[in-house]
Design a protein around this motif. Structure first.
Motif, PDB file in Angstrom:
ATOM      1  N   THR A   1       1.803  -1.112   9.984  1.00 46.84           N
ATOM      2  CA  THR A   1       0.833  -0.198   9.399  1.00 46.84           C
ATOM      3  C   THR A   1       1.505   0.665   8.338  1.00 46.84           C
ATOM      4  O   THR A   1       0.961   0.867   7.251  1.00 46.84           O
ATOM      5  CB  THR A   1       0.185   0.685  10.482  1.00 46.84           C
ATOM      6  OG1 THR A   1      -0.478  -0.156  11.419  1.00 46.84           O
ATOM      7  CG2 THR A   1      -0.805   1.669   9.898  1.00 46.84           C
ATOM      8  N   LYS A   2       2.696   1.162   8.642  1.00 42.25           N
ATOM      9  CA  LYS A   2       3.445   1.966   7.668  1.00 42.25           C
ATOM     10  C   LYS A   2       3.761   1.145   6.427  1.00 42.25           C
ATOM     11  O   LYS A   2       3.654   1.642   5.302  1.00 42.25           O
ATOM     12  CB  LYS A   2       4.734   2.496   8.298  1.00 42.25           C
ATOM     13  CG  LYS A   2       4.512   3.570   9.328  1.00 42.25           C
ATOM     14  CD  LYS A   2       5.815   3.979   9.994  1.00 42.25           C
ATOM     15  CE  LYS A   2       5.570   4.929  11.146  1.00 42.25           C
ATOM     16  NZ  LYS A   2       6.799   5.227  11.889  1.00 42.25           N
ATOM     17  N   SER A   3       4.144  -0.109   6.617  1.00 37.65           N
ATOM     18  CA  SER A   3       4.451  -0.979   5.486  1.00 37.65           C
ATOM     19  C   SER A   3       3.218  -1.218   4.629  1.00 37.65           C
ATOM     20  O   SER A   3       3.287  -1.180   3.397  1.00 37.65           O
ATOM     21  CB  SER A   3       5.009  -2.326   5.969  1.00 37.65           C
ATOM     22  OG  SER A   3       6.240  -2.154   6.601  1.00 37.65           O
ATOM     23  N   LEU A   4       2.084  -1.469   5.270  1.00 38.76           N
ATOM     24  CA  LEU A   4       0.846  -1.693   4.527  1.00 38.76           C
ATOM     25  C   LEU A   4       0.417  -0.446   3.759  1.00 38.76           C
ATOM     26  O   LEU A   4      -0.028  -0.532   2.606  1.00 38.76           O
ATOM     27  CB  LEU A   4      -0.271  -2.138   5.475  1.00 38.76           C
ATOM     28  CG  LEU A   4      -0.132  -3.555   6.039  1.00 38.76           C
ATOM     29  CD1 LEU A   4      -1.191  -3.794   7.102  1.00 38.76           C
ATOM     30  CD2 LEU A   4      -0.240  -4.588   4.920  1.00 38.76           C
ATOM     31  N   LYS A   5       0.570   0.701   4.373  1.00 34.08           N
ATOM     32  CA  LYS A   5       0.227   1.955   3.700  1.00 34.08           C
ATOM     33  C   LYS A   5       1.143   2.185   2.511  1.00 34.08           C
ATOM     34  O   LYS A   5       0.695   2.620   1.452  1.00 34.08           O
ATOM     35  CB  LYS A   5       0.303   3.143   4.678  1.00 34.08           C
ATOM     36  CG  LYS A   5      -0.839   3.199   5.651  1.00 34.08           C
ATOM     37  CD  LYS A   5      -0.712   4.381   6.588  1.00 34.08           C
ATOM     38  CE  LYS A   5      -1.869   4.424   7.576  1.00 34.08           C
ATOM     39  NZ  LYS A   5      -1.728   5.553   8.497  1.00 34.08           N
ATOM     40  N   ALA A   6       2.418   1.890   2.668  1.00 35.90           N
ATOM     41  CA  ALA A   6       3.375   2.048   1.564  1.00 35.90           C
ATOM     42  C   ALA A   6       3.044   1.080   0.439  1.00 35.90           C
ATOM     43  O   ALA A   6       3.090   1.450  -0.736  1.00 35.90           O
ATOM     44  CB  ALA A   6       4.802   1.819   2.059  1.00 35.90           C
TER      45      ALA A   6
ATOM     46  N   TRP B   1       0.065   2.377  -1.368  1.00 39.78           N
ATOM     47  CA  TRP B   1       0.426   3.574  -2.147  1.00 39.78           C
ATOM     48  C   TRP B   1       1.071   3.187  -3.477  1.00 39.78           C
ATOM     49  O   TRP B   1       0.790   3.771  -4.510  1.00 39.78           O
ATOM     50  CB  TRP B   1       1.368   4.440  -1.318  1.00 39.78           C
ATOM     51  CG  TRP B   1       1.863   5.635  -2.071  1.00 39.78           C
ATOM     52  CD1 TRP B   1       3.049   5.779  -2.703  1.00 39.78           C
ATOM     53  CD2 TRP B   1       1.173   6.867  -2.271  1.00 39.78           C
ATOM     54  NE1 TRP B   1       3.149   6.991  -3.292  1.00 39.78           N
ATOM     55  CE2 TRP B   1       1.996   7.702  -3.029  1.00 39.78           C
ATOM     56  CE3 TRP B   1      -0.067   7.341  -1.875  1.00 39.78           C
ATOM     57  CZ2 TRP B   1       1.627   8.982  -3.427  1.00 39.78           C
ATOM     58  CZ3 TRP B   1      -0.431   8.630  -2.260  1.00 39.78           C
ATOM     59  CH2 TRP B   1       0.401   9.424  -3.021  1.00 39.78           C
ATOM     60  N   PHE B   2       1.949   2.178  -3.434  1.00 34.00           N
ATOM     61  CA  PHE B   2       2.659   1.754  -4.639  1.00 34.00           C
ATOM     62  C   PHE B   2       1.933   0.651  -5.413  1.00 34.00           C
ATOM     63  O   PHE B   2       2.417   0.184  -6.412  1.00 34.00           O
ATOM     64  CB  PHE B   2       4.072   1.290  -4.279  1.00 34.00           C
ATOM     65  CG  PHE B   2       4.949   2.417  -3.814  1.00 34.00           C
ATOM     66  CD1 PHE B   2       5.357   3.400  -4.700  1.00 34.00           C
ATOM     67  CD2 PHE B   2       5.345   2.500  -2.490  1.00 34.00           C
ATOM     68  CE1 PHE B   2       6.162   4.460  -4.266  1.00 34.00           C
ATOM     69  CE2 PHE B   2       6.157   3.538  -2.059  1.00 34.00           C
ATOM     70  CZ  PHE B   2       6.558   4.523  -2.948  1.00 34.00           C
ATOM     71  N   GLY B   3       0.773   0.253  -4.890  1.00 34.46           N
ATOM     72  CA  GLY B   3      -0.032  -0.735  -5.596  1.00 34.46           C
ATOM     73  C   GLY B   3       0.494  -2.155  -5.511  1.00 34.46           C
ATOM     74  O   GLY B   3       0.196  -2.995  -6.346  1.00 34.46           O
TER      75      GLY B   3
END
Length: 59
Positions: free
Chosen positions: A48-53, A56-58
């Protein structure tokens, strides 16, 4: 008494009618289940953190 038969995935006890479980057997199985849930939760959290990151960075 540990069972002769075990589940395939987590090696949990599966007693036969001539086997008598002890509380330690249940505690051991519960610990295996708890640890597996903990591992799954950690993996999901990391993903989840990876997907959010990535969002965030597109990426």
């Amino acid at each position: 008494m540990l069972s002769v038969n075990k589940t395939e995935a987590m090696q949990l006890n599966q007693w036969q009618s001539n086997e008598y479980p002890k509380i330690g057997d249940f505690n051991s199985d519960n610990l295996k289940i708890d640890n597996k849930f903990k591992d799954i939760n950690t993996q999901l959290s990391d993903r989840t953190k990876s997907l959010k990151a990535m969002a965030w960075f597109g990426d």
